[in-house]
Design an enzyme around this catalytic site. Sequence first.
Site, PDB file in Angstrom:
ATOM      1  N   SER A  44     -78.733  19.416  58.076  1.00  0.00           N
ATOM      2  CA  SER A  44     -79.789  18.584  57.496  1.00  0.00           C
ATOM      3  C   SER A  44     -79.329  17.137  57.338  1.00  0.00           C
ATOM      4  O   SER A  44     -80.143  16.237  57.192  1.00  0.00           O
ATOM      5  CB  SER A  44     -80.244  19.150  56.144  1.00  0.00           C
ATOM      6  OG  SER A  44     -79.170  19.116  55.220  1.00  0.00           O
ATOM      7  N   HIS A  45     -78.014  16.899  57.325  1.00  0.00           N
ATOM      8  CA  HIS A  45     -77.500  15.532  57.228  1.00  0.00           C
ATOM      9  C   HIS A  45     -76.715  15.129  58.468  1.00  0.00           C
ATOM     10  O   HIS A  45     -75.993  14.146  58.453  1.00  0.00           O
ATOM     11  CB  HIS A  45     -76.630  15.368  55.988  1.00  0.00           C
ATOM     12  CG  HIS A  45     -77.422  15.413  54.728  1.00  0.00           C
ATOM     13  ND1 HIS A  45     -77.703  16.581  54.080  1.00  0.00           N
ATOM     14  CD2 HIS A  45     -78.037  14.434  54.026  1.00  0.00           C
ATOM     15  CE1 HIS A  45     -78.431  16.330  53.010  1.00  0.00           C
ATOM     16  NE2 HIS A  45     -78.649  15.041  52.954  1.00  0.00           N
ATOM     17  N   ASP A 185     -83.801  19.554  53.918  1.00  0.00           N
ATOM     18  CA  ASP A 185     -84.097  20.974  54.119  1.00  0.00           C
ATOM     19  C   ASP A 185     -85.602  21.207  54.232  1.00  0.00           C
ATOM     20  O   ASP A 185     -86.047  22.076  54.991  1.00  0.00           O
ATOM     21  CB  ASP A 185     -83.528  21.802  52.949  1.00  0.00           C
ATOM     22  CG  ASP A 185     -82.001  21.829  52.977  1.00  0.00           C
ATOM     23  OD1 ASP A 185     -81.426  21.832  54.080  1.00  0.00           O
ATOM     24  OD2 ASP A 185     -81.391  21.843  51.895  1.00  0.00           O
TER      25      ASP A 185
END
Lengths: 335, 335
Positions: A44-45, A185
């Site tokens: 997600s990052h 997310d």
Amino acid sequence: MTHMDFDALVALLARIFIANGASAGVADILARNCAGAERDGAMSHGLFRMPGYVSTLHSGWVDGRAEPVVEDAGASFLRVDAANGFTQPALAAVAPIAIEKARATGACVVAIRRSHHFAALWPDVEPFAEAGLVAIAMVDSMAVVVPPGARRPVYGTNPLAFAAPREGGRIMVFDQAVSLLAHGDVQIAAREGHVLPEGAGVDAAGQPTRDAQAVLDGGALLPFGGHKGAAIAMMIEIMAAALTGGNYSHEVDWSAHPGAQTPCTGQCLILIDPARGGSGAGFAARVEQLVDALRAAGQERMPGDRRFAARAKAVRDGVPVSAEMLARLEALLTS
Amino acid sequence: MTHMDFDALVALLARIFIANGASAGVADILARNCAGAERDGAMSHGLFRMPGYVSTLHSGWVDGRAEPVVEDAGASFLRVDAANGFTQPALAAVAPIAIEKARATGACVVAIRRSHHFAALWPDVEPFAEAGLVAIAMVDSMAVVVPPGARRPVYGTNPLAFAAPREGGRIMVFDQAVSLLAHGDVQIAAREGHVLPEGAGVDAAGQPTRDAQAVLDGGALLPFGGHKGAAIAMMIEIMAAALTGGNYSHEVDWSAHPGAQTPCTGQCLILIDPARGGSGAGFAARVEQLVDALRAAGQERMPGDRRFAARAKAVRDGVPVSAEMLARLEALLTS
């Protein structure tokens, strides 16, 4: 799925940042950060964020060539004006001085303002724990979390990260949003059609929903743990914005910059030299004893364990990248 | 129900502490603290605690006459050996020096060890915010909270308190346990036969229960917000025990002292001078702007509001004390 050498992935990402207006120095720092998140299995990052970086650079909302200005504000206090650039170059500029101050006096507060944070927070604290310090970091973001009793979001997802040295060069580290789910997310859940857990969000009408797209379309996130999570969100707003001179999450206004995705707020970092505490040089051994006690009680996984395992595997085998993602990244070279 | 003058209530409690072995100095500090919690409507940390204080003094587990030793550990670091006494006298001894250091350098860490904390935590941070500083306090306690995946408790209820100045001499303050419920609240629920909320605790077999007595009889509490609350509990163990040189919650062993109820652990306090941050002298006004934004979004009550209202009422009308409680207190004068 191909497995890329970490340095090759960093080089590709750096070329993307440079092609889209970042200076070579900023590009290298952001590329290492983003490739590092992907390497650690924090998708997600990781690479997922690259289109957002590029879109934001194009919008003129962030300055990809900003030169951070470090201001000495006391024996144990440093301010940094990130000059509307990304936080990570500001942190890189101040980190050696902050470590020196923390070692010299026992503690150092770093207050970064006018900074854009679009990444995971654990990479900001890990190096300090590796240098033997305890580090606490807080960042506010953009208003997407509804306070208890409120009708609309005020708080950001406001991550809190903590890191401390353990024995044998290991570190204890966690990084968690004050929302039940990180915004990244929710974006991934929307893209992949996953249903959100209960209590994660509300829709545009303020009604509880498990539909990720409804949360993104004018809805909002809820804090973890009700009013206790909300109190931590408030503390982070005060520490990352009021203390630093940056924006509160609810003050971020990118309406004049279509395509902007990075909150321009502030970041607070507290560094502590544990060798000055009552355990002295035995601090890391004491942290290890806590880990031992948790294991003995049945907790098998420590915070960060999954990331460290993914990192070790990627160092050995390379970082897994899908052909589709690689094509998307290459398209960003000429966007 | 009678309404007692605050100073008269303090004097009564001080007499109880002295009658049960505390020095006059320790008695005065603890009496003000305990009467203050009752005055503020925080019954679980008010007069309800007096029998526990007395029982612990009688057990020989805590030293009611301890003289704390302040150790200068750097320009921004103070250690205190509470010498197996209560935390509050240790904090009173170090507070003026800590404020001076925070103002001189921008920050100060205070690490208190061998200290017994049996009170609310907000009284420990409020005076610093009233002095214009930001304060964060963390205390570990005794193993009553089960980590995620564990079979038995390792963490304490580990309160975290935060205070910051607002405009007009007001302060923003919160104080919250990492357990969904404070231990004092479970004790009160057991005494009064109230049912606990879902997710608050497990029984001796590790099964979820809403029976307060089952939690007290070999059961345990659960952290608020699942693994995120547990991560904060872990941070507090490291800050309050590993950093200070005090006991972890799971190391507290009072088995040789029947009647002991106060955890002997450690406490960490972080003080920051917000005037050195990017908002400078405008810090309190910036905090006020966050309060305004929360109100505008529909959050009517700020953390601490209920306590401040109870305090104002008690200053005007006296502290409400039942005849039954007064009789119980008077019995402690000759116990």
